[in-house]
Structure formats: C-alpha cells, structure tokens
Design an enzyme around this catalytic site. Structure first.
Site, PDB file in Angstrom:
ATOM      1  N   GLU A  60      -9.832   9.963  26.869  1.00 32.09           N
ATOM      2  CA  GLU A  60     -10.597  10.089  28.102  1.00 32.09           C
ATOM      3  C   GLU A  60     -12.028   9.701  27.752  1.00 32.09           C
ATOM      4  O   GLU A  60     -12.588  10.215  26.779  1.00 32.09           O
ATOM      5  CB  GLU A  60     -10.549  11.537  28.612  1.00 32.09           C
ATOM      6  N   ARG A 300      -2.477  18.655  15.768  1.00 32.66           N
ATOM      7  CA  ARG A 300      -3.795  18.025  15.767  1.00 32.66           C
ATOM      8  C   ARG A 300      -4.484  18.297  14.441  1.00 32.66           C
ATOM      9  O   ARG A 300      -4.120  19.216  13.707  1.00 32.66           O
ATOM     10  CB  ARG A 300      -4.629  18.526  16.928  1.00 32.66           C
ATOM     11  N   LYS A 310     -14.585  18.101  21.978  1.00 32.86           N
ATOM     12  CA  LYS A 310     -15.569  17.273  22.681  1.00 32.86           C
ATOM     13  C   LYS A 310     -16.643  18.134  23.329  1.00 32.86           C
ATOM     14  O   LYS A 310     -17.808  17.762  23.331  1.00 32.86           O
ATOM     15  CB  LYS A 310     -14.871  16.430  23.737  1.00 32.86           C
TER      16      LYS A 310
END
Ligand code: ATP
Ligand code: MG
Length: 593
Positions: A60, A300, A310
């Site tokens: 994104e 992850r 983020k």
C-alpha cells in the site's frame, strides 16, 4: 500429484514445495483463465500467459518500504525468477487518505534497488510490464459488489459504526443480525447506487457481505466491503466517493491479475475463508473463472532493535526523531541504502533466515553479519584516522614525500595497490598511543617501537601534551632500512602495526558514526512507549583524517576503513570533491556483551 515431476528444486521452504507441486501437476498450463474484465484498462490482463506461476508484491503506498518488505519482495520476485514465472508489482491503493505519489515513487525505487523489475522479457522479445494499481480495478470492484447484491450475498447496512461493533459478538459469543439485513435486492441496489452518487454522508451507510453473523470466524460475520468516503485519490482523483475495503479488494485484485500463489503474512490467515468465499461467489456469477488464486501465509519478519510498523515509522519521521524517510538509522530500504547496506546483503539475509509459518524474532546482528560478509568481499580498503593526533618523525626530511603501497583488497591481489604518501607529519589514532600501556597493548608507548603500516618502523622518543594532560603530538624516529616491501623490512620485529595518513595530504572529512536507533532489543515491549527506547547516541558526527584519494569518492562508493568498519559516501550530502561518509557497520559486533 502427477508422476511427472519438475526437475527443479530450488530450496526447501514450504511455499516452494507448494509451487513445485503445482507446477508438477501442470495446474496452470491446461486450464482456462478468466478473460478480460471488460474495462479498457484491463485489456492487458486478458492476455497474460496462463502457463506461468504468478505471484505479486502488493504494497500500500502509505509509507516507505522497510526491511520486512524486503523479505516479501525476495520471496515473491524470487519465486517468479526461480520458476520461470512472473511477479506483479501492485499498488494496493484503495485507501486514499493515507496514500501518495511520493510513496509510490519510493516503492518503485526500492524494488529496483533490490534487483527486481516488474518488466519481463518474453521469449519473442516482447516486454511484459506487470506494474498494476488496484485503483484501476475500481469499476470492476463496483460491478462485483453489485453482483453480490443481485445474488443476495450483500446488503446495505444503516447501523452506525458503534452499533456494528456492539452486534459483532466476541470470540465466544455469536453476533446479532443487523435490522437492515433483509432489505430487498432492489432496495440494496438503489442504496448502493446512491452511495456511489454521493447522496449519503461519509459513514452513514456501508455495504456488507451477507454471510453468517454466528460464524466462529469473526471475519465471516458480514464483513464490510464498501464504504462512503469523500477523499481525493492519487490515481482516480475525485471520480469515487465510495471505496472498497481491503479484504474485499485484495482477492479481486489477485483474481483479475491471474495470480496463482497469493502470499501474505500470517495475520491474514483468518481472512482466507473470506478470500475464498468472495472469489467463489464472483465465479458463480460468471465474473471470474477457475482456477482462482490461492492464499498462503508465512511468518512476517520481526527484527530486534528496530520497529517494522509503518505507523511507527511515520511517527518517527513526522515527529522528527530522524531526519526523514531515508535517515540512515531507519529500517526503511531508503535508509538502509543511505547507510550503505547492499542489496546482495539483503538477499543473503533472506536466504539465511528462511521462510516459515511460525512467528519469531531475528537478531539484528544476523542482518549486520550478512552486510559484513558481502562488504568484506566487495569493498576496497582505505585508511581513515577517526580520532586524530599528530605523529612527527623528527629524523625524516622536512619536505620529503615518499610513496608507500597499500593493497586495495587483501583477498583480491588483482585489484592492485595504490600509492599513499608518507611525510614527516602524520595523523594517527589517539588510541594507538598509550603512556601507561595495559597488558597486551602492542602499539605506541614511550620508548616503544611500532610499524607504520605499509611504511617504516618508528621508535617513540617523547610526547607533547595539552594543558589538561592529553597527548597531542607523539615524536618518533624512523628506522630507514625497515620499509615494508624491502629486504630490510623483517630485520626488526615489532608486535604492533598502526595506520596513519600524511597530515599534509589528508582529506579532512565529515563522517557520521551511526549506531542502532533503539537501545532495547524489543522497542516498546511491556508497557513502555517505544519512543522511550530510542538510543540517544544513535549518531555521532566527527571530522576524520582520510587518505587523500578518498576525496574522489563518488556517492554510494563503499570502502572498508581499515580497523574501523565499512563506510559509504553519502548519496545525498556528498558534493563533488567533498564526499561525506556514513558508517555502515563496524567490523565486529560491539553490542554483544
Ligand atoms: P500496513 O498494512 O500496516 O500499511 P504493511 O507493512 O503490511 O503495513 P503493506 O504495504 O500492506 O504494508 O505490505 C506489502 C507486503 O509486504 C504485504 O504482502 C505484507 O504482507 C508484506 N510485509 C509487510 N511487512 C512485512 C514483514 N515484517 N515481513 C514480511 N513481509 C511483510
Ligand atoms: Mg498490509
């Protein structure tokens, strides 16, 4: 599995095993794929080669990429490369408020820097470009939502966000049906069209999938799929005032791009039933065709001493704890690049840590060791005095300049040697002289002897001190027959060997000694605020004395400064003839107690 196996076996993680199995089964070679979704923007999609595996990296554009993304990039692009497939770079830009062109550009840059490209050269010489924007599918997504409504699989809810939260239930209790759940198809379609036409305020209506409010999987309790949001979009401008939810948009993006293996991180595991449900409903309605993409999850990357969220990275940048997204202390790929980290180091790192299905933490030193390994091989050696004091060779001629020869790389003699000038006055490291030597100290001491690396043996005669007693000048005499590389070099044996640069020739440069941004391995663990764990000593700027040829270093040239570590000429602040250097990593880990 068919008896005919593909001969390739390129690694041992479970995702590769799945891909090899699917290829052996010729899962994609024989079946027919979905056609073009009709919109002219999608035409390229209708021509995709169906015989290949397709993966995607779907960031994104709401921030810069970080080291965790590198793991996903190497996984997805790596699979495509190793199995003659294709990896799409797709911007998952369905959430306009937080997205921007700056982020898009930075992501394109980072992917290329890691050595990957979204363009593949076809066997016929043509170029297939696989750069996509989810926002280009908004028409199709809208049509898909209408189709769900038409088939009784979606309804417009008038509950407030709070009411929806209250009726969602918990892990142990089922949710409650919305009072609006049984609106007719016609009413739902009309309301949905009105949402699109801007007749309803932000947040007043929401389109939900109609699945099961009692499902044990909360993600299947009538998840939201379209919301009213008046926001300018970086790609579609003001065309839309409704936007699809991520969980609705993502499977559709995968299906339209004919992704075969949709690989995501573990937190999406519980979303997989909705992913499959949605694509099945759209296939039933004839909007998509089998085989549909399949989602696979992996753990992850969690890395000690950094934050890979983020939101936290945005805070660090916006609250000015760092100088920007590319601050060399940040775990962003832009920061890592400025720090002097190398793409091959990230490759080594991702190979070394592997892919698994269990969450774990990786020690930051593993990443640093990978960078050291690559840089040890790649970086030429140079001499830098970081904490300079003077050394005067009193018995050396005043204006004499003598050539000494230093190998550029100890492991690569083919890289040759360079000339370093020796003169009467030199810079040496303050720590290379000790008045009261501790045990095992073999460098300069009063009356002691040491070799000036690539030069002569010198003997200390006296020192000068400043008013507070710090040694400022070490006086020596040199032994003229002892020059390195001459027959007399071994006549006198000394235990110590120190580096130096000619004071007359040295390049006085700005150097940034970077250290870890956080002083705690798990920033913000427990109830601590992660900002309290920032390392107050994460950068120290000094003026160092460098061997003269370093003046010509170009931005991003990398060196090992002997005995100190790996350094890179900063890509942003260096000017021609006046490079500034960043310390990438020390030669050894200083953090292990
Ligand atoms: P957010 O969703 O909070 O904005 P994100 O870090 O998930 O942040 P995306 O842009 O959605 O960012 O991520 C793009 C891809 O990178 C996703 O497929 C995601 O799973 C993957 N990814 C993100 N963080 C990591 C990580 N720490 N380790 C491995 N893969 C990651
Ligand atoms: Mg994400």
């Amino acid at each position: 599995m068919s008896s005919e196996k593909t001969p390739i076996s390129l690694g041992s993680n479970f995702i590769r095993a799945i891909v090899e199995h699917d290829l052996a089964d010729k899962k994609y070679a024989t079946k027919k794929w979905a056609g073009s979704p009709g919109d002219s923007k999608h035409q390229a999609l209708g021509q995709l080669d169906p015989a290949k595996i397709r993966t995607r990296f779907p960031p994104e554009p709401n921030g810069y990429l970080h080291i965790g993304h590198a793991k996903s990039i190497f996984l997805n692009f790596g699979l495509a490369r190793d199995y003659a497939g294709v990896c799409h770079l797709r911007f998952d830009d369905t959430n306009p408020e937080k997205e921007s062109q700056e982020y898009v550009d930075s992501i394109l840059d980072a992917v290329q820097w890691l050595g990957f490209n979204w363009q593949t050269i076809e066997s016929n010489g043509g170029v297939e470009s696989n750069l996509y924007f989810a926002s280009n599918y908004f028409d199709f997504m809208y049509r898909a939502a209408e189709s769900l409504i038409e088939n009784g699989h979606a309804y417009v809810d008038s509950q407030t966000a709070d009411e929806m939260r209250e009726t969602r239930g918990t892990l142990t209790e089922p949710g409650k049906n919305s009072p609006w759940r049984n609106r007719t198809v016609a009413e739902n379609l009309q309301l949905f069209h009105e949402m699109r036409d801007g007749k309803h305020a932000d947040g007043s209506l929401i389109l939900r999938a109609k699945i099961d409010m009692a499902s044990s999987n909360i993600n299947l309790r009538d998840p939201a799929i379209y919301r009213v949001r008046r926001a300018h979009h970086h790609n579609t401008g003001n065309t839309w005032c409704i936007y699809p939810m991520y969980t609705f948009a993502h499977p559709i993006e995968d299906a339209l791009e004919q992704i075969t293996h949709s690989i995501c991180t573990l937190e999406f595991e519980d979303q997989r039933p909705f992913y499959d449900w949605l694509l099945e409903r759209l296939a039933e309605a004839g909007l998509l065709a089998h085989p549909l993409p399949k989602q696979y999850e992996f753990a992850r990357l969690n890395l000690t001493y950094v934050v890979l969220s983020k939101r936290k990275l945005i805070d660090l940048v916006e609250q000015k704890h760092v100088s920007g997204w590319d601050d060399p202390r940040l775990p962003t790929l832009a920061g890592a690049r400025r720090r002097g980290y190398v793409a091959e180091g990230f490759k080594l790192f991702t190979d070394r840590i592997g892919i698994s299905k269990a969450d774990s933490w990786i020690e930051y030193t593993i990443l640093e060791d990978c960078m050291r390994e690559v840089l040890n091989d790649a970086a030429e050696r140079r001499i830098a005095v970081l904490d300079p004091i003077k050394l005067v060779i009193d018995n050396y001629e005043l204006d004499k300049v003598e050539d000494c020869f230093a190998p550029n790389h100890p492991l690569k003699p083919e890289l040759g040697k360079r000339v370093v000038p020796l003169t009467r006055e030199l810079w040496i490291e303050a720590e290379d002289f000790m008045e009261m030597p501790s045990k095992g100290f073999f460098r300069l001491t009063p009356d002691g002897m040491v070799r000036l690396r690539y030069g002569y043996v010198v003997k200390c005669t006296r020192v000068e001190k400043d008013t507070v007693g710090n040694v400022t000048v070490v006086h020596c005499d040199y032994l003229p027959d002892t020059k390195s590389g001459t027959p007399g070099a071994d006549a006198i044996k000394v235990k110590g060997n120190i580096h130096w640069v000619s004071a007359q020739h040295a390049y006085a440069a700005e150097i940034r000694l970077y250290d870890r941004l956080f002083k705690e391995a798990y920033p913000g663990s427990g109830d601590r605020d992660y900002l309290n764990d920032l390392n107050p000593y994460s950068v120290k700027t000094i003026t160092a004395q460098l061997e003269p040829n370093l003046k010509d270093a170009k931005p991003e040239d990398r060196f090992q400064f002997e005995r100190h570590g790996y350094f890179v000429a900063d890509k942003k602040d260096s000017i021609d003839g006046k490079p500034v250097f960043n310390r990438t990593v020390t030669l050894r880990d200083a953090w292990q107690k």
